[in-house]
Design an enzyme around this catalytic site. Structure first.
Site: not given
Ligand code: FRU
Length: 472
Positions: A43, A103, A170
């Site tokens: 990502d 991330s 998350r």
């Protein structure tokens, strides 16, 4: 920097040096797409423009080309096209992020960048790692220059999330509006329904849950990497969704990245529109957006796909895997949300060919081709003798002739989308990436590919065709 991150810094440099000599590291390396020096990338993280310079961080596993322990890698650019690798930026060096610096995002304000991310922890034991056995910690770390980082601050743990969500929470994305900070995070509920959690803060450090956003009917079991922005009066909630099943999702990727239009206020009460995919190709996931200093909304995606063993990437032999998409400007025209490569690409274009109805060009690995004024939906293109783009049976197709894993496709087969009228197509090829923008970017198809030759053949009766090489 503690003892662990000191040694990790040395180790990362060592492995990058070793891997840069394995295989033919530059054989498939794109010229304008951000790719890791070695190992695995996923990502985009912490995207921002700060004091003129663009910063892109990325999920980075330097030690394992197939993806392992995650760090944040760091690259910078003056034009979002030429990226300079700056080294690993954040290491999993604390008890609250020891299984991965997952991330997160960047918030630029008052001479500093605040980075928010998820600290991943997996406990030893016999756990399902969904409802127990893991921690998802929300962490803040700040920087005055984008290169040196302060102390990591643990802001939230699973205790701070609603009781009926699993341990899967998350990917914080933070923005500021009317003096209040907002944070959106992706979550998986215990009843296996995906949603986004919306927190608010007055000081960017203490956060309170304000809203839980989901669809009327359950939509997948987990929403990863949520993002929220407003553009031309439209409120856009982006999410990368896992667990979509049924007729509509057959023939599509294992996970999806798309957006909902939001009606109402995300922090209070709102409803979501139908989900629209950002990309209909093989390789697109976990996009993140940011606002440039000149006010553009730019989105970058990971040009890859998790949990997809049927595809491979031939760069693995060369010690690296995956890259980002070209940064794309998100814009609204006639009420539709569209995407186009950042305008900086215009300056890289040198005209190669111009034709009406058909074109054949040999051996050009980095180019843009635009096919405009398409008549009666007639369009057929072959790239590198392997990848076909075609309009037929009311749908636009991206398909590989040969699905062998050792071939240009790396195991990819067919992706398509119903499109009523085909007006124009823009093809952007950068060595091993191909992004196709249909109808001014209303539909986009992205794929990695590994051709042996780079011929481009186009047939589209009476259409106006232009092709440019893209120069550094
Ligand atoms: C999406 C994702 C995120 C997570 C990261 C870990 O691809 O699974 O949800 O933070 O990758 O690398």
């Amino acid at each position: 920097m503690n003892a662990l991150s000191k040694d990790l810094t040395k180790l990362v440099k060592m492995i990058e040096k070793i891997e840069s000599r394995s295989g033919e590291p530059d054989r498939f390396r794109p010229r304008f797409h951000l790719a890791p020096p070695a190992g695995w990338l996923n990502d985009p993280n912490g995207l921002c423009q700060y004091q003129g310079l663009y910063h892109a961080f990325f999920q980075y596993s330097p030690f394992d080309v197939e993806g392992g322990l995650k760090l944040w890698g760091h690259s910078t650019s003056r034009d979002m096209l030429h990226w300079e690798y700056q080294g690993a930026a954040l290491y999993p060096d604390q008890p609250f992020d020891c299984h991965g610096v997952y991330s997160g995002c960047a918030l630029t304000e008052d001479g500093r960048i605040s980075f928010y991310y998820t600290g991943n922890v997996k406990l030893d034991g016999d756990f399902d790692y969904v409802t127990e056995g893991r921690e998802a910690n929300t962490i803040l770390v700040e920087s005055g220059d984008g290169f040196r980082f302060g102390r990591k601050q643990l802001l939230m743990t699973n205790e701070d999330y609603p009781e009926d969500v699993t341990k899967h929470v998350r990917d914080p994305k933070v923005w500021k509006e009317n003096g209040i900070y907002y944070m959106i995070q992706g979550a998986r509920r215990k009843d296996d329904v995906g949603e986004a959690l919306l927190f608010a803060s007055s000081d960017r450090i203490h956060w309170l849950l304000k809203n839980r956003i989901t669809t009327k009917e359950p939509f997948g079991f987990m929403w990863e990497c949520p993002d929220y922005f407003e553009i031309d009066g439209k409120k856009v909630l982006s999410a990368s969704v896992q667990g979509l099943e049924g007729e509509k999702w057959k023939d599509k990727n294992v996970y999806q990245s798309g957006y909902f239009e939001v009606k109402g206020n995300v922090a209070e009460q709102c409803t979501l529109s139908e989900y629209v995919l950002w990309d209909y190709g093989f390789d697109y996931y976990a996009p993140q957006s940011f606002e440039t200093e000149d006010g553009r909304r730019v989105q970058i995606g990971w040009m890859g796909m998790p949990d997809c063993p049927e595809h491979t990437n031939r760069t693995i032999e060369d010690g690296w895997q995956h890259c980002f998409t070209i940064p794309r400007e998100i814009y609204v025209k006639d009420g539709r949300v569209l995407q186009r490569p950042v305008r900086e690409l215009e300056e890289r274009k040198r005209i190669l060919a111009e034709a009406t109805g058909g074109l054949y060009v040999e051996e050009e690995p980095v180019y843009e081709a635009r096919i405009a004024e398409i008549k009666e939906n007639q369009f057929h293109a072959v790239l590198g003798e392997e990848l076909i783009l075609e309009y037929r049976d009311s749908r636009f197709e991206m398909r590989f002739i040969n699905p062998s894993k050792d071939n240009a496709s790396g195991g990819r087969t067919l992706r398509y989308q119903e499109i009523e009228t085909l007006n124009n197509v823009t093809i952007l090829t950068d060595v091993s990436t191909c992004e196709v923008f249909v109808n001014d970017g209303e539909y986009v198809f992205s794929t990695r590919f590994y051709p042996e030759n780079y011929g481009l053949q186009i047939q589209a009766d009476e259409a106006k065709i232009k092709m440019w090489e893209l120069v550094s």
